[in-house]
Each structure stands twice: as C-alpha cells, then as structure tokens.
Design a protein around this motif. Structure first.
Motif, mmCIF file in Angstrom:
data_model
loop_
_atom_site.group_PDB
_atom_site.id
_atom_site.type_symbol
_atom_site.label_atom_id
_atom_site.label_comp_id
_atom_site.label_asym_id
_atom_site.label_seq_id
_atom_site.Cartn_x
_atom_site.Cartn_y
_atom_site.Cartn_z
ATOM 1 N N ASN B 152 61.573 -7.360 67.947
ATOM 2 C CA ASN B 152 60.573 -7.996 67.092
ATOM 3 C C ASN B 152 59.226 -7.288 67.173
ATOM 4 O O ASN B 152 58.302 -7.766 67.818
ATOM 5 N N TYR B 153 59.158 -6.148 66.550
ATOM 6 C CA TYR B 153 57.882 -5.417 66.544
ATOM 7 C C TYR B 153 57.798 -4.579 65.282
ATOM 8 O O TYR B 153 58.796 -4.356 64.595
ATOM 9 N N LYS B 154 56.568 -4.151 64.981
ATOM 10 C CA LYS B 154 56.406 -3.188 63.897
ATOM 11 C C LYS B 154 55.598 -2.009 64.415
ATOM 12 O O LYS B 154 54.955 -2.100 65.464
ATOM 13 N N ILE B 155 55.681 -0.931 63.686
ATOM 14 C CA ILE B 155 54.985 0.280 64.112
ATOM 15 C C ILE B 155 53.845 0.551 63.128
ATOM 16 O O ILE B 155 54.079 0.717 61.930
ATOM 17 N N ASN B 156 52.618 0.532 63.641
ATOM 18 C CA ASN B 156 51.457 0.834 62.812
ATOM 19 C C ASN B 156 51.055 2.283 63.026
ATOM 20 O O ASN B 156 50.928 2.722 64.172
#
Lengths: 410, 410
Positions: B152-156
């Motif tokens: 559960n993560y996103k990459i900025n």
C-alpha cells in the motif's frame, strides 16, 4: 583527502561479499538450533562496563561524553549489554537461547595486527545449569563452522572446576591462583618444563610437581570437573556425531567469569594452524552482578579469524552472478534481466551502450561468472550467447529457453 | 541497575526476529539487482563530515576524542563514508552498484520520537549519468519493499532540475531559492494557497503566481527536467511493470546535493498513511567534493518506518519453528531434534526434564508454531504427538516418518 581512521577497515568487492555470505551462514546456523536475536545499542553508560568489569577496562574502551555530558562507551563485547537486557526483563521465559552478531570496539594497540572495530558472533543459553546445554552450544558452533566449509580444526575442552579444585587441594594462596593459571595456559607456547619451572617459583616445587602430574594426565583423586569433561566429550559424540573433541588439561581461557565447561575450536592446518576460531564456556555466577541469578552457557565465533581462513581459500572464486551485456539491443537485454530476476537469479546489467570488451572487463572485476551477451547477429537467429568467465567457454542458447537453460547451468 | 542510554533501543523476541528477517530480505533484494556490499567503519575523522557537510553538522553528531586526542565522529549516514572509499579507490570499475546496510547515529531530540541509533539500507550506482540507472534504483527499492509484503504505497517522483530551472527563469535571487523550495516542499502539509502566500512574501506576487501555475500542472515552456520525469515514469512501467508512479510537482526532498531525479515511496493506508518508506535521487556533483568526478544515483529504505509497518501487521504471527519437548524420554527427543536439523528445519529443544505445561508455555512465549511432544505412552505405539500452537490442533505421527510428515506440514 581525508583518510580512514587508524585501526578500522573498509570492505569492498570480493571480501565484502564473502563477509556478508559468512555472516548470513552463521546466523542461519544459530537459528537452526533455535537461537533468536538480541540486539543491543552500540553504546552504553560507561559506568555499566566499569561497574561490571572493573575500572581498568576503561583504558581499552572508546569512551566519550555526549552533548549533555553523559559518559558513554562503545561496547567492547556483547555479554554485558545482553546481561543488562536479560536481567532487566522479568517477562522472559527460560531457558532463553539468544544470539548477538554485531560490531564491538576496543582501543587496542594496532601494531599487534588487532582491529579496533570487529564483529563478534555470540550465542548464549540463559537459565539452565544443565551440562547438556554446554553440548548444545558447542554443537551449534561446530555446525556453523562446518557449514562455512571449514573442517580442519579440533575442539579442545576442559572445565574450570578442575583447576580451581586442584588449586584448592594444593592449598595455593588465593592471590596466586590467577598467576598460576596464567602460566598453565602457556603450555602449548613455552612447553611443560618451562611452565612447571615458573610455577615452582610461585608455589614451590612439591606443589608444582602435582600440577605436572595433572597436566601429564594422571588421575588425581577428589578433583571436581573431570567427570563433566568426560560426559561432554561422549555426549557430543553420541548426540551430535561430533568426533575430534579433546580434553586439553592446560586450557584456561581467560582468568575471569568462566566457572564450568570451557572450550576452544583450534584450526589445525597451514599457515593459520593454531589460531582459535571460536571459544566459550559456562559462566553461572556472572548474573549476580546484575542482581539476578540465572546460569549461562555461551560461546562466540571470532569472525575475523574465520574470514582469514575463508578468504585464503576462496580468493579466486567466481560468483554465480549473471550480467546481461547489450552489444546493440538494450531493449531485449532489459527484458532478459527482468525475466531472470523474476526467477530469483541475481542479475546485473549495464544500462548504457558499452563495448563488449569493457563489459567483460566489468564482469571480471566483479567476479561475475556468466556474461549473457545480447547481440544483433545472434538475435537474428533467435539466439543469445552465454560466456563462462571462469572457464572462458561460450554457449549459445535459444532466447525463448534462456531462463531455463541458465537455471540448469547454475 | 544501570539503564540503557536515552534514545537508543534493545530488541528482543518477536521484534528482533522480524528485524533480522526484514534485513535479510532487503539485502537479498539488493543482491538480486547485482548490488554488492560496501562496509565502512562506524566512525570517521570528524573533519571528514564537517568538511563535506559544513560545520553546522557537528551539533547532530556523536563526536569524541580518542585516547590519542584524535577527533572522531560516529557516522550520521552512509553516503560520505562510501564516497571516501569509492573516490579513494582507483581500481574500481564503473558503473559500481553498491549497497550499505548498517547503523547510523544522530544526536537528535528524542522528544520527537526520533532515535539516536538507527539502520539505513542504502543502494547507489556510481559512475553513470544515464537516467536508466535512476529507474534501476527505484525498481530495486520497489522490489525490496514488495518482497517484505508491503503493497500500500505510491511512488512520487520529480527532478531537481525543474524547480532550479523555474527559479532561474523567474530570476529568483540565489540566496532566496533555498527558502522558496523549503516552502514548496510543504504543499501537502499546509496547502497550496498558504504556500503561495508565503512565497509571495519572499519573491513577490507575480513570481509566486508563476510557481502556482507550475504546481497546478501548467506547462511552462523552457523548463528543464519535465521530459526526464515523463521518461522515468514510462520506463518504470515498460521495463519493470511498475505502475503507481506519480509526478509530484511539489517534491523537493531536502535542500542539498540532489541535482536530477528525486523520488519518495509514500505509504497510503491506515494510521501510518503519509509516512515515507524510502527515498533518494541523483546527485551527480557531490563527488567533486572528494576531488573526483563521477555521477551517482541512489536511494535508501528507512528501516525503522518499514519495521513500524511490518510489526503492526505481524504482531500475532507464529513462527514455523519446531520445539521438541520431552515428557519422559530425553534420549529419543534429542535424536528427533538432530534428524530435524539435518533436514534444515529450525529446531529448539528443552534439554532438561520439564513438565509439559511449562514446555508449552515456553513455545508460546517464543511464538513457536509446532511443539513435538515425545511421551512414553505414544512411543509404545511408535508415535509422536505434534501440537500446532496457533490452531491448538494435535496430530499423531509415526516416529519413522515424523521428519517427512513435518516437512509436508510446514
């Protein structure tokens, strides 16, 4: 340029890879025997060490004040920190099997080839006085060392009760015992006669000759601990299949805390013959210094010595790593790398256009065993070339079955 | 009793086990991508850090004098030590993929929930300016985090060239750029309007509105770096199958050394939503401080944050460890333990006569999943009982086939 600090080390390339592999292997061995990690901080209050080991230890410590003026010191070993944790934690269930692998620091004389930062890999069983746990400690260390591929060693065992009991029966004055034991410990270095001569000067010839009798293997009635040594040797053989364990009557292993079984793993071949790979013993009374009362049996692998043995054997080893080199099709090369990694195969890739010779040079410098060479001419026939950098042999594989072929290869 | 020093930690039991498992998993992920370890000492000359990072860093360091009066400091991060090693080693072949996993120390305010000793797990590729290596760094970290079971993560992502170029096109005075960037970095915390208001006070409303346009996603002609971000996002998708990568126009990631791609892995669920699991970027010019000239792309996993996420998920996990408990036949129990370990099965054993209830309590305290109960009544029928401590289910297996049955079970 600013140099590295004296007495500490950098590790890079093959040596660093071998170190990580050895550390992981030791950890796995300890875990196989049911040991769990205890991690403690790198520094403690200075007073913890000086209270428990005596003020003279400060000269060997990296001690310093933090910004609030608190006196701290980097740990010189794992034992005291572990005892702080275990004796302060009333919820722990004994017997507790714990390992600690990590750096320790000592302000040593670097001329002697000693390092000021090095790794100790400890195991301990807290909370049982049963000698079978001494077997378990020795068997676990034996397993760990064998798993590293080291086989040329013997295990010397004794029991601290023996020499203590002998000194008592000879009525040696308490303040001289430490000196006598220190001399006995030197038998392998200076020889028995020289040791007896030195002991004679301390406690007189009659008593010294009794010590000679004991060291020569003579049964001395009423001496405690010999039965324990015999049990340990037979138990290691019977329950763990470990042969090559010897009663070393002159083994002392430091002057302090040990009060039961003691042991050393001694390397027996080549230039490093005689070095101690690991050692330990039982120290049942030390926890009293921490207002607790639980017996302990433990040991530690000297990681630096182990690495000396390993590096001298593995210097020219190629690692079964893969490297994908693109001659002129980076897109396909990246696809190949992705599919290899998907299968868990360790894969390096050069992501820029690079001449083949430079790519192979890169592989050699990293001791990568297989270069996967992706070139247009091969690809026309749906082929990829795999070069074994160790044997210099080249193979051609179909692109579709490359991953399978490589899995069979390594 | 003497306490532990403030701001540092002990790890024991489940947390310690999870930490070791996570560390090993991260290491394996880094190695899968061809990275090799670089180990540097825990301390360096203080001047190395103050020369490279500026004298103000000393307030955050554990600095001290050794017994010869040399001024040293514990490393606050891996980067500077690695640069000392790599720039001082002319025999290295580039591009060099290196990882460093180990403790770093900072004299932080402990009230903020920060620790004074913690682990950083870095990867870097030295010696190539190609943006495809930025992809490789991000993909490797993505692989490592997914392998830990965290999804559960996103990459900025962004690129430092963009804001630098925007500042130049707006003719913002050099000494104000750092302040403006620091404000832009706060968009997610204080909101866009507040940020623009603060920037207006620094550089005037007209220029601040241009910054608003950019942050709102407006194309601004002549701004460098946007194409790089677009390439990075499409490359991560195409060559590594990574979706969920977003151009975050307000991403700044610290004020210093980054000068190309920058990225952050942001956790997106539950109580820890918003925390940064990992971050990094390209810093091509830093090696010049070491009289060298090689570009670098790198990143690091914040091990403490990762552990917070893992521990909150795995609190009640039982470990598939085995424990052999003897009710009244220790000899047979020891034989069973030996044969299990021979097969690589992690096996604990209580080596003294212990009541069954105490033995099961021991297993529960260590989160051992299977207790192998060796009792006389069972043995008469050539059977052994295996108790699953998690489901509380009991099974009986034939002694001869026990090892095979257990291998099928776990």
């Amino acid at each position: 340029m600013i140099d590295r600090v004296k007495g500490v080390r950098d590790f890079i390339g093959i040596t660093a890879v071998l170190r990580q592999q050895a550390l992981e292997s030791i950890r796995k061995s300890y875990e196989l025997f049911g040991f769990e990690p205890i991690e403690t901080p790198s520094f403690e209050y200075l007073s913890l060490f000086t209270n428990k080991s005596g003020p003279e230890i400060e000269s060997q410590l990296y001690s310093f004040e933090d910004k609030k003026g608190e006196k701290l010191a980097l740990r010189p070993e794992h034992t005291i920190s572990k005892l702080r944790v275990v004796s302060g934690n009333k919820s722990l269930v004994f017997p507790l099997r714990a390992y600690s692998i990590g750096n320790v620091w000592r302000y040593e004389d670097t001329k002697k080839g000693r390092w000021r930062e090095f790794i100790q890999a400890d195991i301990d069983i807290f909370g049982s006085a049963d000698i079978k746990y001494d077997s378990e400690i020795i068997a676990c260390i034996d397993f760990a060392i064998k798993r590293l591929g080291i086989e040329n060693y013997k295990i010397n065992v004794s029991n601290r009760k023996i020499l203590t009991s002998l000194m008592e029966s000879l009525k040696v004055e308490v303040e001289k015992i430490v000196q006598v034991l220190r001399e006995i410990d030197k038998v392998h270095k200076v020889g028995l006669d020289e040791v007896i001569k030195r002991i004679s000067e301390l406690i007189g010839e009659t008593k010294a000759e009794k010590v000679r009798d004991y060291l020569n293997g003579k049964e001395i009635p009423g001496i405690e601990g010999i039965k324990d040594v015999e049990y340990l040797i037979s138990d290691l053989k019977k329950n763990y299949g470990i042969e090559g364990v010897y009663f070393d009557r002159s083994l002392v292993r430091g002057q302090d805390y040990y009060d039961g079984s003691i042991f050393e793993f001694e390397f027996t071949e080549g230039e490093l013959k005689g070095v101690v790979l690991a050692g330990g013993g039982r120290y049942d009374k030390i926890s009293m210094k921490f207002d607790s009362d639980f017996p302990i049996s433990g040991g530690a692998i000297g990681f630096d010595v182990i690495m000396e043995v390993l590096v001298s054997n593995y210097k020219n080893k190629f690692y079964k790593t893969l490297c994908v080199l693109s001659v002129d099709d980076l897109e396909t090369s990246r696809k190949i790398a992705a599919s290899l990694r998907k299968e868990g195969l360790v894969t390096d890739i050069i992501l820029e256009d690079t001449p083949l010779s430079k790519g192979l040079n890169y592989c050699n410098s990293k001791k990568i065993k297989y270069a996967i060479i992706v070139g247009k001419r091969d690809l026309k026939d749906n082929l990829v070339t795999v070069r074994d950098l160790e044997s210099k042999r080249e193979m051609k594989f179909k692109l579709d079955s490359l991953v399978e072929e490589i899995k069979n290869l390594i």
